[in-house]
Design a protein around this motif. Structure first.
Motif, short mmCIF file in Angstrom:
data_model
loop_
_atom_site.label_atom_id
_atom_site.label_comp_id
_atom_site.label_asym_id
_atom_site.label_seq_id
_atom_site.Cartn_x
_atom_site.Cartn_y
_atom_site.Cartn_z
N LYS A 37 27.16 -27.34 44.64
CA LYS A 37 28.13 -27.81 45.63
C LYS A 37 28.35 -26.72 46.67
CE LYS A 37 30.58 -30.92 42.48
NZ LYS A 37 31.88 -31.24 41.83
N SER A 39 30.47 -25.92 49.82
CA SER A 39 31.68 -26.33 50.53
C SER A 39 31.93 -25.40 51.72
CB SER A 39 32.88 -26.27 49.58
OG SER A 39 34.09 -26.52 50.26
N PHE A 72 29.56 -30.26 51.45
CA PHE A 72 30.88 -30.82 51.76
C PHE A 72 31.45 -30.08 52.97
CE2 PHE A 72 30.10 -31.47 47.25
CZ PHE A 72 30.45 -32.81 47.07
N LEU A 77 36.39 -30.64 50.42
CA LEU A 77 36.77 -30.25 49.06
C LEU A 77 37.90 -29.22 49.07
CD1 LEU A 77 33.45 -29.90 47.01
CD2 LEU A 77 35.09 -31.77 47.01
N GLU A 83 39.12 -21.96 49.08
CA GLU A 83 37.70 -22.03 48.73
C GLU A 83 37.23 -20.84 47.88
OE1 GLU A 83 35.40 -22.38 52.29
OE2 GLU A 83 36.07 -20.49 53.13
N VAL A 92 32.97 -24.94 42.87
CA VAL A 92 31.87 -25.02 43.84
C VAL A 92 30.95 -23.84 43.57
CG1 VAL A 92 33.17 -26.24 45.63
CG2 VAL A 92 33.17 -23.74 45.60
#
Length: 337
Positions: A37, A39, A72, A77, A83, A92
């Protein structure tokens, strides 16, 4: 005897079926792709957004069926404030925050905030590709973060609501919007100006209403956020850099199969080149658009002007030398050659 043999054969058959049934999920699990993932907080059409999509394309091409990259964009997200925490928790696997976000993990990263250290983006490239720049990518492993590459936003230019912006004395007593950074605060205090921390989304209104007199940003940000519409002069200072570091969870990265890790590293090198070329192209195009709009004067600086600015900033370098390291500052200065 025959009954016993028949029962034994039936038992063995049942055990075989059960073993096969248990093995099937194990095989399926072994063949499941590694899901990554990625992000980030900007739109797909930005250089960072395009870099993320290029990485996805390259990684999945190298490892069809073995690696799946899910991108993403636009804080779908996690936003700016969450993050890094999400990465460390394993929610992520890749993010690309601004370099200024990492000073709580290593003060050495503040080298990129030092004003008038790099001459231009080519010097930044040379430093980032060199031994000291590459060392910085691994400087936060003990905090759970591993850097994989540097992605450009671009060089910063300085703008004000004044008609003249050539030498340090031209910003005296002016109020400047800054990112939350000890180095940037010291930069404007050394110029006898007043630094004001302000979120990016508030800058246009702050300039328009006179809450702040000036700001520093890349050509692409100045154009996309329309700062040029509410400033009289933009000096082509190239006095700092706004860049991102693509980072991953160090434990997750080190746990990948060696061939996957190697291939993803190669994909990141290619995606970095792609994103950085786009960033440079965006900045050149947006500088031209600002000039053509004719609303803000673009002020060029001579080598002598830049030398005066650099001299005025040396106390700031000295102030942060202990945290950053003289070796990093010297390596950055050598990259200008």
């Amino acid at each position: 005897m025959k009954i016993a043999n028949r029962m034994r054969r039936q038992l063995l058959a049942t055990v075989g079926i059960m073993a096969g049934a248990l093995a099937m999920p194990m095989v399926a699990l072994a063949q499941a792709p590694i899901v990554i993932k990625f992000s980030h907080v900007v739109a797909d059409q930005t250089p960072k957004g395009q870099g993320a999509l290029k990485f996805k394309e390259l990684a999945e091409k190298k490892f069809p069926g073995r690696v799946t990259v899910q991108v993403f964009p636009s804080s779908q997200l996690f936003g700016d404030g969450k993050e890094l925490e999400a990465l460390l928790l394993g929610d992520v696997q890749l993010i690309a925050p601004s370099l200024s976000k990492f000073d709580r993990y290593t003060k050495k990263i503040q080298v990129f905030d030092l004003p008038f250290l790099f001459d231009d983006i080519a010097a930044v490239d040379a430093f980032q590709a060199g031994p000291k720049g590459q060392e910085l990518l691994g400087s936060m492993v003990n905090r759970g973060l591993r850097g994989l590459g540097y992605w450009h936003n671009g060089m910063k230019q300085m703008s004000t609501n004044q008609d003249k912006l050539v030498r340090p004395e031209d910003v005296k007593n002016l109020k400047f919007r800054i990112q939350a950074s000890d180095v940037l605060e010291a930069q404007f205090r050394a110029l006898n100006a007043s630094p004001q921390k302000m979120s990016f989304s508030e800058v246009y209104q702050g300039l328009q209403t006179g809450v702040v007199d000036g700001q520093e940003n890349t050509w692409s940000n100045i154009y996309s956020q329309k700062f040029f519409e509410v400033q009289k002069t933009i000096a082509e200072t190239n006095h700092g850099v706004i860049d991102y570091m693509v980072v991953t969870n160090a434990k997750w990265w080190d746990g990948l199969p060696a061939d996957i890790r190697k291939g993803l590293g190669e994909a990141m090198v290619q995606a970095t080149a792609h994103a950085n070329k786009l960033a440079n192209d965006f900045n050149e195009a947006d500088r031209k658009k600002i000039a053509e709009a004719g609303k803000a004067k673009i002020q060029k600086l001579s080598k002598e002007d830049v030398a005066v600015w650099r001299k005025s900033m040396e106390p700031v370098w000295k102030k942060f030398e202990g945290d950053i390291g003289r070796d990093l500052i010297d390596a950055a200065l050598k990259s200008n050659k």
